[in-house]
Every structure is written in C-alpha cells, then in structure tokens.
Design an enzyme around this catalytic site. Sequence first.
Site, PDB file in Angstrom:
ATOM      1  N   HIS A 291     113.124 113.656  25.295  1.00 47.92           N
ATOM      2  CA  HIS A 291     113.552 114.421  24.127  1.00 47.92           C
ATOM      3  C   HIS A 291     112.393 115.257  23.622  1.00 47.92           C
ATOM      4  CE1 HIS A 291     115.022 115.239  20.008  1.00 47.92           C
ATOM      5  NE2 HIS A 291     116.216 115.158  20.574  1.00 47.92           N
TER       6      HIS A 291
ATOM      7  N   ASP B 132     122.367 111.238  24.546  1.00 49.38           N
ATOM      8  CA  ASP B 132     123.310 111.638  25.591  1.00 49.38           C
ATOM      9  C   ASP B 132     123.414 110.615  26.712  1.00 49.38           C
ATOM     10  OD1 ASP B 132     124.064 114.212  24.533  1.00 49.38           O
ATOM     11  OD2 ASP B 132     122.054 114.893  25.049  1.00 49.38           O
TER      12      ASP B 132
END
Length: 448
Positions: free
Chosen positions: A327, A385
């Site tokens: 991320h 996700d």
Amino acid sequence: MFNENILGELTVAAESNNVINSKYYTKYDVKRGLRNENGTGVLVGLTKIGNVHGYVMDNKENKIPVEGKLTYRGINLREIVDGFQSEKRFGFEEVCYLLLFGELPNKDKLVKFKHVLGECRTLPDGFTEDMILKFPSRNIMNKLQRSILAAYSFDDNPDAVSVKNILRQSIELIARFPTMIAYGYQAKAHYYNDKSLYLHSPKAELGTAENILYMIRPDNKYTKTEAEVLDLALVLHAEHGGGNNSAFATHVVSSTGTDTYSAIASAVGSLKGPKHGGANIKVINMMKEIKENIKDWEDNDEIKNYLLKIVKGQVFDKSGLIYGIGHAIYTLSDPRAVMLKKKALELAEEKDRINEFNLYKNVEETAIEIFEELRGNRNICANVDFYSGFVYEMLNIPCELYTPLFATARVPGWCAHRIEQVVSEPKIIRPAYKNINGNSKYINLSCR
C-alpha cells in the site's frame, strides 16, 4: 470498423512519439505519481474528512513504520465499528452521516437520515427502462458511470453548486447507487449471459447492505450474518483520505465549478482501474490461478515458488505484481484488511471454506517474505483488496459487482470531499507539466 493495418501503423506512431526518457524525470525533479523521493505523497491540499496513518517521519525525513490507523472525521474506524457492532446494528448509514456532516448523529437524526435515504432509493420514472435496460454494459462500473451522468437529465436543478443543492444530489446518489449497480448487473446477466431478468424494487425500510442483497438475488433472500458482513465491508471502504486517486479526482473536477454528476462520475472512472478499486477482482483472478497451479495448498515452498514466478512476470498477467499486497501509506498493517481478515475467517468457518482461507493467509505471509528477501522491504502488508473479494465470493456476490460495491461504499466519502472542495478551496487545481520536446518547424504537406 478500423482497418487493422492502418490501426497498427497509427499505434506505432502514437507509442513512439509519446515516450519520455526517464532521465528527464530525474533532471527536472518531477514528483512522479505526486510522490516524493522517499515515497511520501506530495502535499497538495487539506482535509477534515479522513486520515490515513501508516508511518511517522524521523528528523532525517525517513519513514518509520507503524501499525495502520484510519480515522473518519477524527474518530478511529475501529471504534466506529466496535460501536455499532456492539449494539448489533448496521453502521453504514451512520458513517454516511458522519462523513457528510462532520459529526455523529443522535438517534433521532439517524432515524430521519435513514428515512430520507429510503425515500430516495427508487430511480426516477423511465430511468431503468431508458438508461439501463436499453443500453446494458458488460462492465457494471461503466454502466454505473453512465447512469450517474444520465441522472443529470432527470434533475430539475443539476448545475447549481450551492451546498444545499450539492447535499441533495449527494444524498440521492448515495441512496441510488445500490439500485443502479443491482439493475446494471441484472441487465448484464440477462443480455450478455442469457439469464432471467430480475428487477426488484428497493425497500425503503431496508438499509444499504440489505437492499443490495435483496435486489441482486432472484429470491430476495439473505441472512442477517450476510447483511452484517456486507455492511462492515461498506463501512471499511467508505473513506480513505483526500489523497487516494478517486477522492483526488473528485477534488480536481469539483475545483472547476462543474456539476455533482460530472465530479462523481470521474471518481467512478478512477476507481474502475485495476491499480485502484479494480484490484479486488485482480486478487480473485490471481488466487484462482494459484489454486489451479498449486497442488498442495499447505505447502509453503510450493506457494513460494509460484509467487516468485508471478513476481518475475512469468505467470498470471505477467505484470510482476502480487495483487492485494502493499500500500502507498500503510506499512505494518492496513486496519481495514485486519478487520476484514477476521470476518473472512468467521465466514470461512461458517461456510466450510477454511482451506481457502488458509491458502489466502499463506499467500499473504509468503508474499511479504518474498518482498523482504528480494527487495529488503520488511514494511509491506496486505491491503483491504486482498480479502474483500474472498469475502464477497463467500457471500455469493457475482465478481462483476466487487468494484461497484467499492464505489457504493465510497460515494459518501467522495461527496464529502466535493462539499469540502467547494466550501474551502475556490482555486482550480492546476499542477505543472514541463514540455521537453523542444521547438520544431512546420513542414508543408508536399514536402513531408
């Protein structure tokens, strides 16, 4: 229809004449991707809506990893989730109110807000037939984007940018997104997959998560647990600061003074991309290939060897990416992924899919190990996700709806950012691009 030979020639020209040598980015100190050299984001604005915290900076401007933290209007997301779950109620509508108005609603205000949303869930007369069924799409995000733009034509006052008008439009969009994606999916399933067409009218007394499950299923049936899990997923995706791509797109487009529908449609277009909201589908497809190619799901060496092939661009989509891992801000952990992983385990145990959950867990841990060995990056974690698609899959939600669900969750955040932009920052957002092409002379057509 394009002639393939002509298109091929045009493609060569388009590609070759648009390549920029990477040395120029270094020469002119370009903040590629609006990122600083140390990986932090370039500060381009201020917000009071959401905050994403994944590291701290030392005196030498080095990133020091910390456990991830996400706040909505200053309140820790974990506290919000614990709050409504401890009272055994749904939380998404409360979060919508918090994001839009900057404060938690009391019981009376929450009841009134839910009532307003319920009254707005039905699409305008003729909308379903003329805008959805007559023009179905293979991609529900594309259909959602077009539906948002079409809503402009059904609005008696679409262009006014007063806070009162934007707020009305925002509430209507938040309420109607579930109906738009449900009908968009039903049209796609009918016209492209030859399935029966089911169009269930939304129920005003149901919340967002319940209405979604009610409308996408032929028999309207869902369990309380399924609705609670989907509600949690919506809450976790509702906001993620002003710097994420789709929220920033909302700020950029809103800064021009354009209408709400254009601004929110641009955010949906941003979210559709596989590097943003479309990543959950990429994870599902990647895991499907892993399941097909790994014989022993508990063999970490076999898992590691296949993940190495993915990283080296030898298999799957050959991008070299392990989707769902890493991320831009979170380092040690993504709080959304932590909460969703816990719920994924509970669902997996309930639905007898614990072996699949363990595979996800092993892939997550092995991928982090690989990035540490290959790149020396110890500060990488699974993002939201990685587990969201698996959760949706266990809820028997079609994969075509995974990213539209993300959009349905995120629209209150987008609308809050739009209002903040209009209220606080009158300047149009206009960064600089340096031209490195040099000067050329025009050549007459007969001399080319």
